[in-house]
Enzyme design. Structure first.
Site, PDB file in Angstrom:
ATOM      1  N   TYR A 128      51.234 -12.879 -54.662  1.00  0.00           N
ATOM      2  CA  TYR A 128      51.243 -11.349 -54.571  1.00  0.00           C
ATOM      3  C   TYR A 128      49.979 -10.838 -55.236  1.00  0.00           C
ATOM      4  CZ  TYR A 128      52.601  -6.355 -54.878  1.00  0.00           C
ATOM      5  OH  TYR A 128      52.582  -5.078 -54.717  1.00  0.00           O
ATOM      6  N   ASP A 221      42.767 -13.991 -58.688  1.00  0.00           N
ATOM      7  CA  ASP A 221      43.643 -12.932 -59.123  1.00  0.00           C
ATOM      8  C   ASP A 221      44.273 -13.260 -60.353  1.00  0.00           C
ATOM      9  OD1 ASP A 221      45.542 -10.882 -59.672  1.00  0.00           O
ATOM     10  OD2 ASP A 221      46.184 -10.885 -57.524  1.00  0.00           O
ATOM     11  N   LYS A 249      46.936  -5.069 -65.737  1.00  0.00           N
ATOM     12  CA  LYS A 249      48.113  -5.439 -66.776  1.00  0.00           C
ATOM     13  C   LYS A 249      47.446  -5.294 -68.029  1.00  0.00           C
ATOM     14  CE  LYS A 249      51.153  -7.467 -63.408  1.00  0.00           C
ATOM     15  NZ  LYS A 249      52.506  -6.708 -62.956  1.00  0.00           N
TER      16      LYS A 249
END
Ligand SMILES: Cc1ncc(COP(=O)(O)O)c(C=O)c1O
Length: 413
Positions: A128, A221, A249
């Protein structure tokens, strides 16, 4: 709000219950609006590596807010954060901040397309990278939880530009790269959105090699793994270097911040230094930068050793609690997944074959015992430095009863 939430994985539909509405958090705990206290293993899905309401982060945000919340002009804090990132990640010489990981991966792909003059993208099943149109094919996280392979609303043209390859399958990857000549291969180097599924031996090296040979940009990522699994993220842990890195994050310490970065000659294509347009009203927001800097400055070598140890101790405890039942605990420092599977999980097919109903029973049983695991088989648990031995002990005790409740006496053993 659709489904009662502002982001799908919060809904808890996958485990057959309503979402929990949170009132506050402190250290390793959250309290819901009914006054129940939980040991929280979601940690806002990753940003809260120091736990909830860490005094230094709260003070940094308070101090920044007292000077104004946004200027739409550069600040010294952004320079300090960029320097902190570049110092930790050998592959990152220049950084552009965004407000979300979705924007950062979308922008990295635009830059890769501009730099290569190619259009197609290779991604991995179960990975994702945010809700970017072209990346919603066989995506992990909330898409996997809902069991949908693609989202309506994505045009055929966008979908046709994305080639999906199974994780940990070097032959399939080589064939796809050979056939597609992609602009980029985008990967979570330590995938955590189909649960935690580390690369098999040699796979990351092969990925790097195939990208280089084919002239594709390798986008790693690290929205989840960055600043979490090691000081320099998965790239340090696995000994690999990206062409472009996507971050999020932890970099925002619980406020909305993300970034992408890489070698100078690539990043200098980004506007206004170059011609690849990308912008954001709140990019590099001073409160988010203050929270991110305060967080990163707490994270030294000793913090990563401790986080690794407590993840190991949680994994071992959950393994003991599961006993002989068909459960596999996958973990890397700072990340963990409890797979309801008799076999080790190597890819999205393996994750999808897990007993999601048993996971749902387990998760409900844990919540009944005041422990808050992710409400999906396809998400990671996020240990933080605020999780102490007491939190682990309470979790392991609850897990022993919850595994029994989820799996015993139902013909599952
Ligand atoms: C690996 C990865 N990349 C990108 C994203 C998207 O980030 P955001 O939710 O900030 O848009 C996520 C979100 O969970 C993620 O896990």
């Amino acid at each position: 709000m659709p489904g009662g939430v502002n982001s799908p994985v919060r809904a808890m539909g996958a485990i057959g219950r309503d979402p929990i509405f949170i009132e506050r958090g402190e250290g390793p705990h959250v309290w819901d609006v009914d006054g129940n206290r939980y040991v929280d293993w979601v940690s806002s899905w990753g940003p809260l590596i120091l736990g909830h309401a860490h005094p230094k982060v709260v003070e940094a945000v308070r101090e920044a807010a007292s000077r104004g919340t946004s200027y739409g002009a550069p600040t010294e804090g952004e320079l300090e954060l960029a320097a902190e990132v570049a110092e930790r990640l050998a592959s990152v010489e220049m950084v552009r901040m965004t407000s979300s990981g979705t924007e950062a991966s979308m922008s990295a792909i635009r830059l890769a397309r501009a730099a290569t003059g190619r259009e197609r993208i290779v991604k991995f099943a179960g990975a994702y990278h945010g809700h970017v149109d072209g990346l919603l094919a066989e995506a992990g996280s909330g898409m996997a939880t809902a069991g949908v392979p693609a989202s309506p609303g994505v045009t055929e043209a966008q979908a046709a530009m994305t080639i999906v390859v199974p994780w940990n399958d070097p032959e399939a990857l080589a064939a796809a790269v050979d056939q597609a000549s992609p602009a980029a291969i985008i990967a979570e180097p330590l995938p955590a959105n189909m649960g935690v599924v580390p690369p098999a031996k040699g796979f990351i090296e092969r990925l790097r090699e195939l990208a280089t040979q084919s002239g594709a940009i390798l986008i790693l990522d690290e929205v989840i793994s960055g600043f979490r699994v090691a000081r320099g993220g998965a790239q340090e842990l696995l000994g690999v270097e990206a062409d472009l890195t996507v971050m999020g994050k932890v970099i925002g310490g619980g406020l909305p911040a993300a970034a992408y970065g890489g070698r100078r000659e690539l990043m200098e294509r980004v506007a206004p230094a170059g011609d690849v347009y990308q912008a954001g009203t709140l990019s590099g927001n001073p409160l988010a930068v203050a929270a991110g800097l305060a967080t990163l400055r707490e994270l030294d070598g000793d913090s990563y050793r401790r986080l690794g140890e407590l993840t190991g101790s949680l994994a071992a405890g959950l393994g003991r609690a599961a006993g002989e039942r068909p459960v596999r605990i996958a973990s890397v420092p700072g990340l963990l997944t409890v797979f309801f599977s008799a076999e080790p999980v190597r890819d999205f097919a393996g994750a999808s074959a897990c007993d999601a109903d048993a996971y749902a029973r387990f998760c409900r049983a844990m919540l009944d015992r005041d422990v808050y695991p992710p409400a999906s088989q396809f998400e990671a648990w996020f240990p933080s430095l605020a999780h102490d031995e007491d939190a682990i002990e309470a979790t392991v005790e609850a897990a022993a009863e919850s595994f029994a409740e989820a799996l015993d006496g139902r013909g599952d053993r």
